[in-house]
Design an enzyme around this catalytic site. Structure first.
Site, PDB file in Angstrom:
ATOM      1  N   CYS A 100      -2.126   2.763   9.125  1.00 31.51           N
ATOM      2  CA  CYS A 100      -3.289   1.719   8.617  1.00 31.51           C
ATOM      3  C   CYS A 100      -4.573   1.934   9.532  1.00 31.51           C
ATOM      4  O   CYS A 100      -5.587   1.740   8.984  1.00 31.51           O
ATOM      5  CB  CYS A 100      -2.768   0.228   8.508  1.00 31.51           C
ATOM      6  SG  CYS A 100      -1.292   0.106   7.565  1.00 31.51           S
ATOM      7  N   HIS A 156       0.842  -1.206   0.084  1.00 24.96           N
ATOM      8  CA  HIS A 156      -0.078  -0.034  -0.073  1.00 24.96           C
ATOM      9  C   HIS A 156       1.026   1.210  -0.073  1.00 24.96           C
ATOM     10  O   HIS A 156       1.923   1.247   0.838  1.00 24.96           O
ATOM     11  CB  HIS A 156      -0.852   0.255   1.202  1.00 24.96           C
ATOM     12  CG  HIS A 156      -2.015  -0.592   1.231  1.00 24.96           C
ATOM     13  ND1 HIS A 156      -2.656  -1.508   2.299  1.00 24.96           N
ATOM     14  CD2 HIS A 156      -3.090  -0.971   0.301  1.00 24.96           C
ATOM     15  CE1 HIS A 156      -3.746  -1.821   2.123  1.00 24.96           C
ATOM     16  NE2 HIS A 156      -4.078  -1.661   0.683  1.00 24.96           N
TER      17      HIS A 156
HETATM   18  N1  ARG Z   1      -3.745  -7.138   6.618  1.00 25.29           N
HETATM   19  C1  ARG Z   1      -4.229  -6.014   5.833  1.00 25.29           C
HETATM   20  C2  ARG Z   1      -4.178  -6.090   4.348  1.00 25.29           C
HETATM   21  O1  ARG Z   1      -3.461  -6.988   3.719  1.00 25.29           O
HETATM   22  C3  ARG Z   1      -3.239  -4.970   6.368  1.00 25.29           C
HETATM   23  C4  ARG Z   1      -3.650  -3.376   5.704  1.00 25.29           C
HETATM   24  C5  ARG Z   1      -2.591  -2.378   6.266  1.00 25.29           C
HETATM   25  N2  ARG Z   1      -3.461  -1.205   5.751  1.00 25.29           N
HETATM   26  C6  ARG Z   1      -2.807  -0.109   5.064  1.00 25.29           C
HETATM   27  N3  ARG Z   1      -3.287   1.091   4.950  1.00 25.29           N
HETATM   28  N4  ARG Z   1      -1.618  -0.313   4.616  1.00 25.29           N
HETATM   29  O2  ARG Z   1      -4.883  -5.585   3.630  1.00 25.29           O
END
Ligand code: ARG
Length: 271
Positions: free
Chosen positions: A259, A165
Site C-alpha cells: 500500500c 483492495h
Molecule cells: N486507510 C486506507 C483506505 O482505506 C488504506 C489504504 C491501503 N492501501 C492499499 N493499497 N490497500 O483507503
C-alpha cells in the site's frame, strides 16, 4: 530468479493518523504511535534502497492521513499514468496531488471516469492486468483501464470486507506467479485464478490477517510483513528471498508494504 530494479513512489507518513474508518481495520479510538509509523516507513524505504530500487517521494499534504498509501495514487504502466478517483470523500484530495506529481514527472496522463483506487486494485501480472472490484474500484473502471493500457483486464471480485483492495488479497510474485487468499475472492474469480495461475501460492487466513499478501516482489526478493511467517516459508520453498518488515502502526489503517509503494513503470524499453 532475476530481480528487476524498480522505480518506486512513496509518501512519508508525516501526517499519518487514523481519524476516520473507511475499512474494517480502522478504529479512530485505538491509539496509534505516529513517530513509530514514520520509523517503520523509513525502514521500508531503506529496504528498497538496499535492494537497489529507486525511491521517489511525493510531498505529504496536511489533513490527508492516508496519503502514505501511495499505491492508491495511480496506475503507471509503459510511461502512462492513470490518475485516481477515491470512493471516500476523506481521501478525495489525494487524487489531484498525485496527478500533479505524475504530470511533473513527465508521464502521459489519463483521468479516471469511475471510482478507481490505482494500484491498490490494479496489478500487472505478466501480460494481464488483474483488477479488483466489490469494495472500492468500480467494475466500470476496468474497461477504461483496458482501453488506456492495452492489456487484457481480468476482473477479480473481492468478497471479504477486510480484504477490500486487491493488493490485500493477492501479490504478484513475478511474470508468471502470484500468491493469494482464495477465500477473499468469489467462486468465479477463484476459478479464473486457478486457470491463469495453476502454480500460485495459496496463503492462509492467518497470513492474510496480518496483511501478509500486501507484499512487494522484484521477481526474486519479496518484502512482506514480518508477521506473515507461513507465507514467508512457502515463498522461500519456491526459491524467493523474503524480507520481513514491521508496519504495525500503518496496519491500523489497513495498509502494509505494498500500500505504501507505487510502481512507476516506464516505456517498454526500460520497464
Ligand atoms: N486507510 C486506507 C483506505 O482505506 C488504506 C489504504 C491501503 N492501501 C492499499 N493499497 N490497500 O483507503
Amino acid at each position: 530468479m532475476d530481480a528487476t530494479s524498480q522505480r518506486l513512489l512513496m509518501c512519508r507518513p508525516t501526517y499519518f493518523a487514523v481519524d476516520y474508518a473507511i475499512n474494517p481495520w480502522m478504529d479512530p479510538n485505538a491509539p496509534v504511535d505516529a513517530a513509530l509509523a514514520v520509523r517503520q516507513w523509513e525502514q521500508l524505504r531503506q529496504t528498497y534502497l538496499d535492494l537497489g530500487h529507486t525511491v521517489e517521494e511525493i510531498t505529504p499534504v496536511p489533513g490527508l492521513p492516508d496519503m502514505v498509501f501511495a499505491a492508491n495514487g495511480g496506475t503507471v504502466i509503459d510511461g502512462k499514468a492513470m490518475a485516481v478517483q477515491f470512493r471516500d470523500p476523506q481521501r478525495a484530495d489525494e487524487a489531484p496531488a498525485f496527478r500533479a506529481w505524475f504530470e511533473a514527472a513527465g508521464f502521459e496522463m489519463y483521468d479516471p471516469k469511475h471510482v478507481n483506487e490505482g494500484e491498490g486494485d490494479v496489478l500487472l501480472a505478466g501480460d494481464h492486468l488483474l483488477a479488483g472490484t466489490g469494495f472500492r474500484t468500480a467494475h466500470a473502471a476496468h474497461a477504461q483501464l483496458q482501453e488506456v493500457f492495452g492489456y487484457p483486464v481480468i476482473t477479480m471480485q473481492l468478497v471479504d470486507p477486510r480484504f477490500y483492495h486487491l493488493d490485500t488479497a493477492l501479490t504478484v510474485l513475478d511474470e508468471r506467479t502470484v500468491a493469494y487468499l482464495p477465500e477473499a475472492f468469489s467462486a468465479g474469480s477463484q476459478a479464473v485464478l486457478r486457470r491463469l495461475f495453476p502454480d500460485a501460492v495459496h496463503a492462509t487466513m492467518a497470513d492474510a490477517e496480518v496483511l501478509g499478501l500486501n507484499a512487494v516482489s522484484d521477481g526474486r526478493h519479496v518484502v512482506l510483513p514480518a508477521q506473515a511467517t507461513d507465507l514467508a516459508a512457502k515463498l522461500r520453498d519456491r526459491g524467493y528471498e523474503t524480507i520481513g518488515v514491521d508496519l504495525s502502526e500503518l496496519r491500523k489503517a489497513g495498509g502494509g508494504p505494498k500500500c505504501c509503494t507505487l510502481r512507476l513503470r516506464q516505456g517498454k524499453a526500460s520497464k
